[in-house]
Enzyme design. Structure first.
Site, PDB file in Angstrom:
ATOM      1  NE  ARG A  28      -3.776  -2.197   2.799  1.00 36.94           N
ATOM      2  CZ  ARG A  28      -4.282  -2.674   1.604  1.00 36.94           C
ATOM      3  NH1 ARG A  28      -5.078  -1.799   0.562  1.00 36.94           N
ATOM      4  NH2 ARG A  28      -5.740  -3.783   1.500  1.00 36.94           N
ATOM      5  CG  ASP A  29       1.915   5.402  -2.363  1.00 35.55           C
ATOM      6  OD1 ASP A  29       1.559   6.940  -1.730  1.00 35.55           O
ATOM      7  OD2 ASP A  29       1.952   5.716  -3.603  1.00 35.55           O
ATOM      8  CB  ILE A  30       3.147   5.762   2.525  1.00 34.98           C
ATOM      9  CG1 ILE A  30       4.379   6.537   2.204  1.00 34.98           C
ATOM     10  CG2 ILE A  30       4.056   4.106   3.441  1.00 34.98           C
ATOM     11  CD1 ILE A  30       5.942   7.038   2.485  1.00 34.98           C
ATOM     12  CG  ASN A  86       3.990   8.586 -12.446  1.00 35.05           C
ATOM     13  OD1 ASN A  86       3.605   8.799 -14.008  1.00 35.05           O
ATOM     14  ND2 ASN A  86       3.527   8.311 -11.479  1.00 35.05           N
ATOM     15  CD  GLU A  94       6.893  11.999  -6.207  1.00 36.44           C
ATOM     16  OE1 GLU A  94       6.600  10.530  -4.857  1.00 36.44           O
ATOM     17  OE2 GLU A  94       5.986  12.964  -5.997  1.00 36.44           O
ATOM     18  CB  VAL A  95      10.880   5.570  -6.062  1.00 35.75           C
ATOM     19  CG1 VAL A  95      11.462   4.523  -5.686  1.00 35.75           C
ATOM     20  CG2 VAL A  95       9.784   6.316  -4.846  1.00 35.75           C
ATOM     21  CG  HIS A  99       6.899   2.760  -8.999  1.00 34.52           C
ATOM     22  ND1 HIS A  99       8.057   2.946  -9.756  1.00 34.52           N
ATOM     23  CD2 HIS A  99       5.596   3.666  -7.960  1.00 34.52           C
ATOM     24  CE1 HIS A  99       7.490   4.468  -8.788  1.00 34.52           C
ATOM     25  NE2 HIS A  99       6.677   4.463  -8.550  1.00 34.52           N
ATOM     26  CG  HIS A 101       1.086   4.173  -8.970  1.00 34.22           C
ATOM     27  ND1 HIS A 101       1.679   5.119  -7.445  1.00 34.22           N
ATOM     28  CD2 HIS A 101       2.492   4.686  -9.781  1.00 34.22           C
ATOM     29  CE1 HIS A 101       2.810   5.919  -7.843  1.00 34.22           C
ATOM     30  NE2 HIS A 101       3.487   5.537  -9.132  1.00 34.22           N
TER      31      HIS A 101
END
Length: 116
Positions: A28-30, A86, A94-95, A99, A101
């Site tokens: 889960r995304d924080i 992305n 961003e990371v 990944h 989403h």
């Protein structure tokens, strides 16, 4: 350099992991953008989509199938969800660990605003 996602995969950083196997980890995304917001990442560090190699077809396919299965388990498969990857700065990555989403649980509206 190890990414924050690699640290989650290896267990040195806590996360709400919803799926893990030899190839992928999903958690889960924080900072969720919707009621369901899960990140699906390869266990091997691949910085961006641009860094996928021809031999990574099975891994990329596993990411999509994992998203499908997780969406079913989360109860959002029938109402719908969005999958987003992305890539690099202009793509708002961003990371720098590939990944996917998985976002859903509410109406998500238009994906992008039309160009003017």
């Amino acid at each position: 350099m190890s990414t924050i996602f690699s640290k989650i995969i290896e267990g040195s950083l806590p996360a709400d992991i919803v799926y893990q196997d030899d190839h992928l980890t999903a958690f889960r995304d924080i900072n969720p953008a919707a009621p369901t917001h899960i990140l699906i990442v390869p266990n091997r560090e691949i910085p961006t989509v641009n860094d996928l190699e021809d031999g990574d077809e099975a891994l990329a396919g596993k990411m999509l199938l994992a998203a499908r299965d997780i969406a079913k388990r989360e109860g959002i498969a029938e109402s719908g969800y969005r999958l987003i990857i992305n890539c690099n700065k202009d793509g708002n990555q961003e990371v720098f660990h590939l990944h996917l989403h998985l976002i859903g649980g509410r109406s998500l509206g238009n994906m992008v605003k039309p160009a003017k």
